[in-house]
Design an enzyme around this catalytic site. Sequence first.
Site, PDB file in Angstrom:
ATOM      1  N   GLU A  43       0.835  -1.209   0.000  1.00  0.00           N
ATOM      2  CA  GLU A  43       0.000   0.000   0.000  1.00  0.00           C
ATOM      3  C   GLU A  43       0.873   1.264   0.000  1.00  0.00           C
ATOM      4  O   GLU A  43       1.802   1.382   0.795  1.00  0.00           O
ATOM      5  CB  GLU A  43      -0.879  -0.028   1.251  1.00  0.00           C
ATOM      6  CG  GLU A  43      -1.954   1.051   1.287  1.00  0.00           C
ATOM      7  CD  GLU A  43      -2.805   0.967   2.550  1.00  0.00           C
ATOM      8  OE1 GLU A  43      -2.385   0.298   3.518  1.00  0.00           O
ATOM      9  OE2 GLU A  43      -3.888   1.584   2.567  1.00  0.00           O
ATOM     10  N   LYS A 116     -10.185   2.240  -2.165  1.00  0.00           N
ATOM     11  CA  LYS A 116     -10.381   1.645  -0.832  1.00  0.00           C
ATOM     12  C   LYS A 116     -11.746   2.029  -0.255  1.00  0.00           C
ATOM     13  O   LYS A 116     -12.090   3.214  -0.180  1.00  0.00           O
ATOM     14  CB  LYS A 116      -9.240   2.127   0.074  1.00  0.00           C
ATOM     15  CG  LYS A 116      -9.154   1.461   1.430  1.00  0.00           C
ATOM     16  CD  LYS A 116      -7.842   1.914   2.119  1.00  0.00           C
ATOM     17  CE  LYS A 116      -7.602   1.274   3.452  1.00  0.00           C
ATOM     18  NZ  LYS A 116      -6.271   1.627   4.007  1.00  0.00           N
ATOM     19  N   CYS A 159      -5.829  -3.103   2.524  1.00  0.00           N
ATOM     20  CA  CYS A 159      -5.558  -2.996   3.971  1.00  0.00           C
ATOM     21  C   CYS A 159      -6.809  -3.128   4.846  1.00  0.00           C
ATOM     22  O   CYS A 159      -7.319  -4.234   5.000  1.00  0.00           O
ATOM     23  CB  CYS A 159      -4.776  -1.713   4.261  1.00  0.00           C
ATOM     24  SG  CYS A 159      -3.801  -1.852   5.802  1.00  0.00           S
TER      25      CYS A 159
END
Lengths: 304, 304
Positions: A43, A116, A159
């Site tokens: 990331e 995300k 994540c």
Amino acid sequence: MKMIVAVIQEAVSSNDKATNLALTEKRIRDAAQSGAQLVLLQELHSTLYFCQVQSPHYFQMAESLDGSTCLALERLAKELNIVLVGSIFEKRAAGVYHNTAVVFDGNKGMVGYYRKMHIPDDPGFNEKYYFTPGDALKNGENPYKPIQTSVGKLGVLICWDQWYPEASRLAALQGADFLLFPTAIGWHPADTSDEQRRQQDAWTLIQRSHAVANHIPVLVANRTGFELSPGAHSDKPELGIQFWGQSFITGQQGDILAMASHNEEGSLLAEVDMSRSETLRQMWPYFRDRRIDTFSDLAKRYID
Amino acid sequence: MKMIVAVIQEAVSSNDKATNLALTEKRIRDAAQSGAQLVLLQELHSTLYFCQVQSPHYFQMAESLDGSTCLALERLAKELNIVLVGSIFEKRAAGVYHNTAVVFDGNKGMVGYYRKMHIPDDPGFNEKYYFTPGDALKNGENPYKPIQTSVGKLGVLICWDQWYPEASRLAALQGADFLLFPTAIGWHPADTSDEQRRQQDAWTLIQRSHAVANHIPVLVANRTGFELSPGAHSDKPELGIQFWGQSFITGQQGDILAMASHNEEGSLLAEVDMSRSETLRQMWPYFRDRRIDTFSDLAKRYID
């Protein structure tokens, strides 16, 4: 069908994107030379994890989907004829920034991106300050729709998304052949070693569990190295994050095919047998039996 | 608040319920004497795992919610002043049978039951022949609603339910303080040892992952021992199931607090610190960030 895949784990020591990308490029070349057809980066790989603090200064580092990081990755994916998944701080418009994974497929160039959806916000991880969550509908479709590439459909998540079985399931229900997690997670140096171990074990097993529940391989690329919180003094190691590395690749039963150490940098490779997914779904037919007549309450915040 | 909990793992060698319940009773007494306030039994503990074959003969073994097994468990829970979770082959009506977990709470008697929602059906596990799945609404409510007891709200699920993160989440969203899984799972003797290991690892980790995703402890009671398929000759060990035991209890991060071996019988105890659930939900606020605006497609069979 067997395929070699790779994840790249790195320590980052500055916000100099060109230098960082040059190091990453070398590792991608290593992975491709070893036969990797699919390579996942960690990331926000081209900079430090700037979200440790809130500073408007960092919005300058955001770039568009055709910015310098994407152009470099696209060029490399073409040259090496691989599928390459990177991660950028995306500027979509003035005041609209995302944490975005970008997918390049050999000569085809960029074939998709994922913004995300689940944004953390806790001490040291001020992501809600920087990142607008991904849209509920992406071009009119479920936002977890996997990205079609020449090696299969990639269920790309990022994540904090990793803690949500819902996100992985929605990618799988749309045909994902893999789940990929670019990640930046680490220990707060003040936590006890027992607590650090529990945290990391939990992180490993929740992602392995997405392989189990959906019978698809999982690739996780995590950052390593210690990053001092910007503005903190270097004699205060409690003001920073020790990224815990341990990037890994699983088979379709959550079985660990390869795992990096806490602190090594480089590419981690594994061979995955893609035919296992269908075999396992026939032997363990979870998808046949989901009680979808009882699942609508999953779209509630809490059932009270 | 700390509490001792127990799971009981047993081998069963006949369909003689009275004899089996007497053995189970002894183990429950042992657990209670060691301080257990909550005791979980394995799936269908009072008989062999008859679902290896399809035979109408076995419907005779079904009993109602006030049948002999429930009465015995209720009496024991009262005497020992514990919360006791058993498992029966329930006859709800002629032609309507369920795989049902039953919950007894000290002097209060039976305080609830849960009818297995996800019913497996594969070679050796002919459950769809015997068991009607639980209703989509139980008394007008979501069927995974946890059962209130004096030790907390029990999210009771059964065996095959364990593979579905959706079921655990729905229990947690309704306030479950624990997840409990009475289970009967084992190896087909013809599988390779590698495949057996992968299967069991997957089973352990998917249940640990429900603790991680929801920050509540998980209790799993699994059967042990070899049971020959009814009608098979005892010189054909490939016609049977080697139940793999390894019952376990986790903390709220999926951390293993206690785990039984493959073949031992008896009660397994652990102390859980219930205050960890709220602490962890504050430190790792997954529930805050669930993208419920994107989860309605979870109620689809497949998104195509």
